[in-house]
Design a protein around this motif. Sequence first.
Motif, short mmCIF file in Angstrom:
data_model
loop_
_atom_site.label_atom_id
_atom_site.label_comp_id
_atom_site.label_asym_id
_atom_site.label_seq_id
_atom_site.Cartn_x
_atom_site.Cartn_y
_atom_site.Cartn_z
N CYS A 70 0.84 -1.19 0.00
CA CYS A 70 0.00 0.00 0.00
C CYS A 70 0.88 1.25 0.00
N HIS A 71 0.64 2.15 -0.96
CA HIS A 71 1.47 3.34 -1.12
C HIS A 71 0.74 4.60 -0.66
N ASN A 113 0.09 7.36 -2.06
CA ASN A 113 -0.84 8.00 -2.98
C ASN A 113 -2.12 7.18 -3.22
N SER A 115 -2.21 4.00 -4.40
CA SER A 115 -2.04 2.86 -5.32
C SER A 115 -1.67 1.60 -4.53
N GLU A 116 -1.95 0.46 -5.12
CA GLU A 116 -1.67 -0.81 -4.45
C GLU A 116 -1.02 -1.79 -5.42
N THR A 117 -0.21 -2.67 -4.88
CA THR A 117 0.43 -3.74 -5.66
C THR A 117 0.23 -5.04 -4.92
N GLN A 157 3.80 5.20 -7.96
CA GLN A 157 2.89 6.10 -8.65
C GLN A 157 1.74 5.34 -9.32
N THR A 158 2.04 4.16 -9.85
CA THR A 158 1.03 3.39 -10.59
C THR A 158 0.73 2.02 -9.96
N GLY A 159 1.63 1.55 -9.12
CA GLY A 159 1.47 0.21 -8.55
C GLY A 159 1.99 -0.89 -9.46
N LYS A 160 2.57 -0.52 -10.59
CA LYS A 160 3.06 -1.52 -11.54
C LYS A 160 4.42 -2.06 -11.12
#
Length: 341
Positions: free
Chosen positions: A221-222, A224, A226-228, A319-322
């Motif tokens: 969990c970031h 901003n 976004s999540e990965t 920034q994107t979770g990628k």
Amino acid sequence: MVVSTDEAQLRAVLCAVQEHGSKAAAAKALGLPASTLKSQFAAAERRSIHVEKDEAVEFPAFVHGDEEEPIDDILDRFRKAHDRKQKAIEARSWFPIKIKDEKPYGILWFGDPHLGVHCDWKTLESHIAIARHPGVYGGNIGDTSDNWPWTGRLARLWAEADISSKTERRLATWFMMEAGIKWLLWLGGNHDEWNGGTEFYKLLGASQIPVIDWRAQFTLCHKNGSETRVDAAHGRKGSSIYNPTHGTLRDAKFGQDAALFVTGHIHSFGLFDIEFPEKKSNAWLAQISGYKMGDRHALVNGYAQSNRGAAVLSVVFPQTGKVQCFADVEQGADYLAWLRR
């Protein structure tokens, strides 16, 4: 079967049934086969032999088995245990790990370390040095040491190993606590299950490092929002001589979505980025080979020794979770350092 006609014996049978409450308990108390006691009990009834309770004597109301835990208490204990275990399972299902770093960061996935005489120490130590870089975290896929069982058919492998159990645990302690790696996760593998290895790591890591049996599904969990999602497992169901990532692909295709699937256990390497158009998703699949070299089991069974993919470096973009993965850990580290600048 010959049934005793001795009246005293038949009265003894009746008294035993009356005292113990059942024919089975009476037979056990008298040391008779259950079938014999039943026959004698029937013979007493046919001969109208009765045992009158002596009202002049009053015995205490013994409760047979009163030293045992009551069934209601057992049921209550097991209900609570089930609820507790179920809550633990749910808590570990896609648990969150909060990453405060806003720059791209890396996770260096260490394949099966097998710390000891068969470990490729040169490669492992070079990867540990990279794991100490700013913005790089560590993930241990399991089988930290050989940890051979001290008894049973695998005891001979322990006997042949030129390393003690104590030394293995000292190496594991160094790897977890003293090598300078910022761990995000430790998994327990099949070797770790022996001799209480996984429990030792759990106590060692305590609240500092998540130590989880076999498989962990978690979400990075970031700040901003976004999540990965990451699905890491020591090993997976399914294998193929044509695709070393077969088990990983199977879970990615038919299981829950994640951006990254990482697997160890089989000491082979494969890495690729795949799209699932029917699910409108894509994922990285990483099968990492680990650091064990000169393995007699591999030699005897004809498994070729893997020469690359001991570890994989995953670069995560908050920034994107990628995710972007690198089989060449050094190249991935250079790329990450450039990104962070």
